[in-house]
Scaffold this active site. Structure first.
Site, short mmCIF file in Angstrom:
data_model
loop_
_atom_site.label_atom_id
_atom_site.label_comp_id
_atom_site.label_asym_id
_atom_site.label_seq_id
_atom_site.Cartn_x
_atom_site.Cartn_y
_atom_site.Cartn_z
N HIS A 80 0.80 -1.34 -0.08
CA HIS A 80 -0.01 -0.03 0.04
C HIS A 80 0.84 1.35 0.04
CE1 HIS A 80 -3.91 -2.10 0.94
NE2 HIS A 80 -3.04 -3.19 1.25
N ASN A 153 -10.30 -2.87 2.51
CA ASN A 153 -10.13 -3.04 1.38
C ASN A 153 -11.23 -2.57 0.47
OD1 ASN A 153 -7.25 -3.38 1.61
ND2 ASN A 153 -7.54 -5.59 1.20
N HIS A 344 -4.02 0.99 11.97
CA HIS A 344 -3.78 -0.25 12.50
C HIS A 344 -5.04 -1.00 12.92
CE1 HIS A 344 -2.45 -3.52 15.23
NE2 HIS A 344 -1.68 -2.72 15.99
FE1 HDD Z 1 -2.52 -4.79 5.52
C1 HDD Z 1 -0.91 -1.86 5.18
C2 HDD Z 1 -5.35 -3.58 4.48
C3 HDD Z 1 -4.02 -7.97 5.50
C4 HDD Z 1 0.33 -6.02 7.12
N1 HDD Z 1 -3.00 -2.96 4.83
C5 HDD Z 1 -2.52 -1.89 5.04
C6 HDD Z 1 -3.21 -0.69 4.30
C7 HDD Z 1 -4.32 -1.27 4.21
C8 HDD Z 1 -4.39 -2.85 4.62
C9 HDD Z 1 -5.53 -0.60 3.44
C10 HDD Z 1 -2.57 0.61 4.18
C11 HDD Z 1 -2.93 1.46 5.37
C12 HDD Z 1 -2.31 2.98 4.85
O1 HDD Z 1 -3.10 3.60 4.15
O2 HDD Z 1 -1.67 3.33 5.65
N2 HDD Z 1 -4.09 -5.62 5.13
C13 HDD Z 1 -5.29 -4.90 4.48
C14 HDD Z 1 -6.53 -5.90 4.67
C15 HDD Z 1 -6.00 -7.01 5.03
C16 HDD Z 1 -4.45 -6.94 5.43
C17 HDD Z 1 -7.80 -5.25 4.22
C18 HDD Z 1 -6.69 -8.11 5.15
C19 HDD Z 1 -8.24 -8.48 5.22
N3 HDD Z 1 -1.77 -6.63 6.23
C20 HDD Z 1 -2.55 -7.66 6.34
C21 HDD Z 1 -1.87 -8.79 6.64
C22 HDD Z 1 -0.69 -8.34 7.30
C23 HDD Z 1 -0.60 -6.78 6.89
C24 HDD Z 1 -2.18 -10.21 7.08
C25 HDD Z 1 0.70 -8.86 7.99
C26 HDD Z 1 0.51 -10.09 8.62
N4 HDD Z 1 -0.33 -3.95 6.18
C27 HDD Z 1 0.28 -4.76 6.59
C28 HDD Z 1 1.58 -3.79 6.82
C29 HDD Z 1 1.12 -2.52 6.30
C30 HDD Z 1 -0.14 -2.78 5.49
C31 HDD Z 1 2.95 -4.48 6.46
C32 HDD Z 1 2.05 -1.76 5.44
C33 HDD Z 1 2.24 -0.40 5.80
C34 HDD Z 1 1.29 -0.34 7.22
O3 HDD Z 1 0.89 -1.40 7.56
O4 HDD Z 1 1.32 0.57 7.60
O5 HDD Z 1 1.70 -3.81 8.48
#
Ligand code: HDD
Length: 712
Positions: A80, A153, A344
């Site tokens: 993202h 999402n 978060h």
């Molecule tokens: Fe995630 C970012 C949505 C599963 C780990 N995620 C991130 C963002 C969105 C989502 C919208 C961007 C937020 C922003 O604009 O800063 N993610 C989802 C959805 C998931 C999902 C809807 C499943 C239903 N994500 C998911 C899993 C993991 C992560 C299973 C790790 C185990 N996601 C992350 C992250 C991010 C992230 C690596 C990258 C940047 C951040 O968090 O802030 O921690």
């Protein structure tokens, strides 16, 4: 900020905006200073020994400027990375007190400030806005009880069931590690290699191959919390809840060919569209809906509520609309707000809680962890965009970039020297307490059998699509797999499609020169030895519904033409009325109208009036508009002789957009289109504005694709 409990957030006050205001500066009318506040006398020259001499190390002003510049970048988000943000407000329609004690969902007079960030998933920070990809839809509610983040999402399901597979999924979809190709695209070997071995991904993959993955605008996407969460009411009673965002602007997609062209013509297409809509007062709105399932019904469905690869069809549990979010202010500074905002799923308020969805549980670890490296330490909650409205009062101390100045000697609990402060809050005083769920189980690395049906919901999704949407899905698979170089991967995918729908597998197979084969069970030929072999077998639970109209975009068209972009394609000599009246009427209906002409400057109408040109044919492209209008007049002759104008119309036709012409404007249609296309739907030659407006609401006339007769 101390919250006035009796009148929090009421009467239109926006405490978040007030708080941000304290950190916002404006250089207007100010002297230039160093970071230490010293006024600068010369920002043009470094300090040197003589005019041609060497630069002096002593030049602290130069050193400070360059040092700061050297450190301007922070790591982009792992996923993202590319996103766009906006401020807004959430208003509740009706109290949800019966289900949740969350205050922002109890009192309809409360207006809760929000910050939203939309994003693509796979591309880097500077990548195109319009790849085929899932879109992030993350909302931070600045409530009186602290921040609540709904990090969802634009699709209601996810690719994997367990968070431990997330790094694998992301490694597979990101540019390949040896050469960092391709950027912001899933159409490559590693993604499909992984997917073809992961039957659980098929439901999300069906959504990814649909037009949901190429939204027309960030304003025309639905949003979903995906996981099943819990609402907890005042009595501590739990209900399961799924969250939905429903755009008032309709749910609209692009044509795939169009998306690829936009990627070149305007990489910032979505970001610009959101920014301009808000800037011009066309505030996008989404209604918040909830699907509520009583705790007792947990095991009532032929799918598991804890499985994030499944949705609850709205036909089984209706969505109750409970409020509305309006995005009404652009950020002042992209980096400070959109880049530094930290979401978060674990930012909760009393009244909302988790379930044991294993994907959600893993997410609860990942988000804080990632902010620590992305934002440089544990104090990222102090960055203005992340600050909660209630003051933070705890015993957390120090760390990089600490801004809060904590008074006193006491930073521990329990204490007597600080009078026991800060106090723990009783539940009745708003203290958060986790839902007390009874768990009596063995510690195991296994999945529940209730997670093993990977195909009944993808089948329901495909069956619920319109004919046009089905064709788009078939073409998307053929495109993506066509980019895969390793043929056995393509074959595995075509075989997998056979488990979903025979016709789909055959059509895609045919386009790839492959015949789908039903594999012996288990259905993939490379299975990890995790003991869960059964989840690689194909079986479908019987769903109580065979068709879910709530899934198709074809039934989610807008009811007006607010903020739709219309090109008026014209040149000197245009007839006054045909031009000015339609322009005014479209603007009155809220459309965003641009005059496109062969060159910049002004177009002069037949009567000699002059109107400024918004863009010339050199910089404008039909792909960034929703519809085209060609007013009659001598202008049409000029356009017919201009290859860019002819291409503009032909391309708009190819992408199935409404086109209206007036009087001899149809000469341009005849120039641009083959005869067989002139009678197509969505071409309005009557000069009747109502017909054109109805066509714009229709968005696209996908039937035109079938002939594929326009080579634009
Ligand atoms: Fe995630 C970012 C949505 C599963 C780990 N995620 C991130 C963002 C969105 C989502 C919208 C961007 C937020 C922003 O604009 O800063 N993610 C989802 C959805 C998931 C999902 C809807 C499943 C239903 N994500 C998911 C899993 C993991 C992560 C299973 C790790 C185990 N996601 C992350 C992250 C991010 C992230 C690596 C990258 C940047 C951040 O968090 O802030 O921690």
């Amino acid at each position: 900020m101390k919250i006035n409990e009796s009148e929090p957030f009421e009467n239109g006050a926006n405490p978040k905006q007030e708080q941000l205001g304290k950190f916002t500066t404006d250089n207007q009318g100010e002297f230039m200073t160093t970071d230490q506040g010293l006024k600068i006398n010369d920002d043009q020259n470094s300090l040197k020994t003589g005019e041609r001499g060497a630069t002096l190390l002593e030049d602290f002003i130069l050193r400070e400027k360059i040092t700061h510049f050297d450190h301007e970048r922070i790591p982009e988000r792992i996923v993202h990375a590319r996103g766009s943000g906006a401020h807004g407000v959430f208003e509740l329609y009706k109290s949800m007190e019966k289900y949740t004690k969350a205050k922002f969902l109890n009192n309809t007079s409360i207006k809760t400030p929000v910050f939203v960030r939309f994003s693509t998933v796979a591309g880097f920070r500077g990548s195109t806005d319009v790849p085929r990809d899932v879109r992030g839809f993350a909302v931070k509610f600045y409530t009186q009880e602290g921040n609540y983040d709904l990090v969802g999402n634009n699709m209601p399901v996810f690719f994997i069931q367990d968070a431990t597979k997330f790094p694998d999924l992301v490694h597979a979809v990101k540019p390949e590690p040896h050469n960092e190709i391709p950027q912001a695209a899933s159409a490559h070997d590693t993604f499909w290699d992984f997917i073809s071995l992961m039957p659980e991904a098929m439901h999300n993959v069906m959504w990814l191959m649909s037009d949901r993955a190429i939204p027309r605008s960030l304003r025309t996407m639905e949003g979903f919390g995906i996981h099943t969460f819990r609402f907890i009411n005042d009595e501590g009673k739990s209900h399961f809840v799924k969250f939905h965002w429903k755009p008032k602007q309709g749910v609209l997609g692009l044509a795939w060919d169009e998306a690829q062209r936009i990627a070149g013509k305007d990489t910032d297409f979505h970001r610009r569209d959101l920014w301009e809509a808000i800037d011009e007062g066309h505030f996008p709105e989404w209604e918040l809906g909830v699907q509520i399932v009583p705790q007792e019904d947990e095991h009532k469905y032929p799918f598991d509520l804890l499985d994030p690869t499944k949705l609850i069809p709205e036909e089984m549990v209706p969505v109750e609309i409970i409020g509305k979010m309006t995005l009404n202010r652009n950020p002042d500074n992209f980096f400070a707000e959109t880049e530094q905002v930290a979401f978060h799923p674990g930012h909760l308020v009393p009244g909302i809680d988790f379930t044991n969805d294993p994907l959600l549980q893993g997410r609860l670890f990942s988000y804080t962890d990632t902010q620590i490296s992305r934002l440089g330490g544990p104090n990222f909650h102090e960055i203005p965009i992340n600050k909660s409205i209630p003051e933070v009062t705890n015993n957390q101390r120090d760390g990089m970039h600490r801004m809060q100045i904590n008074k006193g000697r006491v930073a521990y609990n329990p204490n007597s020297m600080g009078g026991g402060c800060p106090f723990q809050a009783m539940i009745s005083e708003g203290g958060f307490s986790s839902f007390e769920e009874r768990i009596d189980s063995k510690k195991i690395r296994r999945r529940s059998k209730s997670f093993f049906d990977h195909f009944s919901q993808p089948e329901l999704f495909y069956k619920s699509m319109s004919e046009d949407e089905k064709r788009h899905i078939q073409n998307a698979f053929a495109f993506e797999l066509g980019k895969v170089k390793i043929v056995p991967i393509r074959q595995r995918m075509v075989n997998m499609l056979l488990e979903i729908d025979k016709e789909l597998a055959q059509i895609v197979g045919d386009k790839l020169g492959l015949v789908p084969e039903r594999l012996p069970q288990p259905i993939t030929d490379s299975i990890p030895a995790d003991g869960d072999l059964e989840r690689y077998h194909s079986f479908k639970e019987k769903l109580p519904i065979q068709d879910a109209p709530s899934l198709t975009m074809s039934k989610k068209l807008p009811t007006d033409i607010q903020a739709r972009r219309i090109a008026i394609l014209t040149a000197d000599g245009v007839e006054d009325e045909a031009f000015t009246k339609v322009k005014k009427n479209l603007c009155d209906l809220g459309a965003m109208v641009a005059i496109i002409a062969p060159k910049h400057g002004f177009v002069t109408t037949k009567s000699g009036d002059q109107y400024p040109v918004d863009e010339s044919l050199l910089t404008a492209a039909s792909v960034v508009f929703d519809a085209v209008y060609v007013p009659g007049g001598d202008s049409v002759k000029i356009l017919c002789e201009n290859a860019d104008a002819v291409h503009f119309v032909a391309e708009a036709f190819k992408h199935c957009k409404p086109i209206a012409v007036n009087k001899n404007g149809k000469n341009l249609l005849e120039e641009a289109l083959p005869k067989s296309a002139l009678k197509s739907e969505g071409l309005s030659t009557t000069g009747n504005l109502n017909d054109f407006v109805a066509d714009i609401k229709q968005h696209r006339f996908w039937k035109r694709e079938k002939g594929n007769s326009v080579p634009a």
